[in-house]
Enzyme design. Structure first.
Site, PDB file in Angstrom:
ATOM      1  N   ASP A   1       0.810  -1.226   0.000  1.00 16.56           N
ATOM      2  CA  ASP A   1       0.000   0.000   0.000  1.00 16.56           C
ATOM      3  C   ASP A   1       0.841   1.273   0.000  1.00 16.56           C
ATOM      4  OD1 ASP A   1      -2.593  -1.079  -0.158  1.00 16.56           O
ATOM      5  OD2 ASP A   1      -2.551  -1.612   1.966  1.00 16.56           O
TER       6      ASP A   1
ATOM      7  N   ASP B   1      -6.619  -5.362  -3.890  1.00 13.24           N
ATOM      8  CA  ASP B   1      -6.373  -3.949  -3.578  1.00 13.24           C
ATOM      9  C   ASP B   1      -5.105  -3.432  -4.261  1.00 13.24           C
ATOM     10  OD1 ASP B   1      -7.380  -5.761  -1.636  1.00 13.24           O
ATOM     11  OD2 ASP B   1      -7.395  -4.240  -0.085  1.00 13.24           O
TER      12      ASP B   1
HETATM   13  N1  GLY Z   1      -7.245  -3.718   2.510  1.00 10.10           N
HETATM   14  C1  GLY Z   1      -7.682  -2.431   2.138  1.00 10.10           C
HETATM   15  C2  GLY Z   1      -9.138  -2.292   2.241  1.00 10.10           C
HETATM   16  O1  GLY Z   1      -9.668  -2.386   3.341  1.00 10.10           O
HETATM   17  O2  GLY Z   1      -9.781  -2.080   1.264  1.00 10.10           O
END
Ligand code: GLY
Length: 371
Positions: free
Chosen positions: A95, A152
């Protein structure tokens, strides 16, 4: 002025007033979920938390729109605070795209700040360093999950497309497209639904299993994961012009739209969870809406209206029932959910506010490509 633009303009003015009030309460704190209408500092609690770029990101969106220095100054303070996250190498994850694309790269694009360019390139290099050449994927998360890939990640690889262009070095793009291909071929199902997690053998690259992750169960369909796929593949198409990515974005989008009609355009947390309890997630709707607007920009004219109108219907549905525009309380969009099986249901999430603002600017055709 048509309906969409009129609505977006009215809401944007209210949002600007509210965000200015939040800035005066927050100073350099980084918000996540308000409790009893009040934000606390996620930067202090966990500087490497994945959502820490969304607040500076929404401030840059508003700065680009208004040129009001209040937004720029606050975004710069948060970006500087994120520097200490680089020291926590072990805690960093896939991320880093969310964290620095929306803070440093946005800053650099709008202000030419060289320090921000370096931060963005640093983050892109960390992401590229997570690449597994056997499986042709970027690993997600840490600890003993060397072969885990989550959907994601598709929203994080924009920083690699940016770095490839910035450095005139195609390696970053090769890694992004290898990863997108692996996700497309292993996590996206033929019917357009998407698994949250793919577990690969990190030594051979073979897919071992898929998991339900933040959704209801293995084989289910976590709506925010579907939204990450819609927008992520649409963005990969924008950056590569590979039609497979646009077709994948459309396939997941068509599936998503089919699943929100019955619930008035507000998605359930998981489209394949039991009928009761009925749990909703506005963040999934707003991220998908931004993806649908992006698809509408990319498809031929005869398909444009279908995706644009679906995106607009989601935004309108959220705006009619799920907004808190009171400047005295923190957080704008209500009705978000962290995950199907956690306690964060019916909450305001900072990324819902980010995607809401991005969506309003999209309706006004005055957003800049922050991704
Ligand atoms: N893992 C990132 C989200 O909660 O979308």
């Amino acid at each position: 002025m048509d309906n969409e633009k009129e609505l977006a303009q009215t809401l944007l003015q209210q949002v600007i007033t509210k965000i200015k009030a939040e800035i005066s309460r927050l100073d350099d704190q980084i918000p996540y979920i308000p409790v009893e209408g009040q934000y606390s500092d996620m930067g202090k609690k966990d500087i490497v938390w994945w959502t820490n770029g969304f607040w500076p990101g929404l401030l840059w969106l508003l700065y680009q729109q208004t040129h009001d220095e209040i937004f720029r100054q606050c975004a710069e303070k948060c970006e500087m605070r994120l520097d200490s996250a680089f020291d926590k190498f072990i805690g960093l994850h896939h991320d880093v795209g969310f964290m620095w694309q929306l803070s440093a790269v946005a800053d650099y694009r709008l202000t030419d700040n060289e320090r921000s360019q370096a931060r963005g390139l640093h983050a892109a290099t960390l992401l590229a360093g997570r690449y597994n050449p056997r499986g042709k994927f970027i690993r997600s998360w840490n600890h003993d999950r060397a072969g885990w890939v989550i959907i994601d990640s598709m929203m994080n690889i924009s920083i690699l497309y940016w770095a490839a262009q910035e450095l005139n070095d195609p390696r970053f793009k090769f890694i992004a497209t290898d990863h997108a291909d692996t996700v497309m071929n292993n996590l996206v199902r033929p019917d357009g639904s998407v698994a949250h997690i793919g577990v690969f053998d990190p030594n051979t690259g073979q897919l071992l299993e898929t998991l339900g992750g933040q959704g209801y169960e293995t084989g289910s369909s976590w709506s925010r994961g579907q939204a990450w796929a819609i927008y992520g593949f649409a963005l990969s198409y924008r950056h590569t012009k590979n039609n497979d990515y646009l077709n994948t974005a459309k396939r997941v989008a068509n599936y998503f739209i089919a699943n929100i009609v019955e619930t008035n355009y507000i998605p359930l947390v998981d489209f394949r969870a039991p009928q009761h309890p009925r749990l909703f997630d506005t963040s999934a709707g707003l991220c998908a809406a931004c993806g649908l607007l992006e698809i509408a920009r990319q498809v031929p004219k005869y398909e444009r209206d279908f995706y644009y109108q679906a995106g607009f219907r989601i935004i309108k549905a959220v705006a009619s029932e799920y907004l808190d525009l009171d400047p005295n309380t923190d957080g704008i969009v209500k009705g978000g959910a962290g995950a199907y099986h956690d306690n964060n249901h019916n909450v305001k999430l900072i990324y819902s506010d980010f995607y809401f603002i991005e969506a309003l600017l999209g309706l006004l055709s005055s957003d800049f490509l922050i991704w």
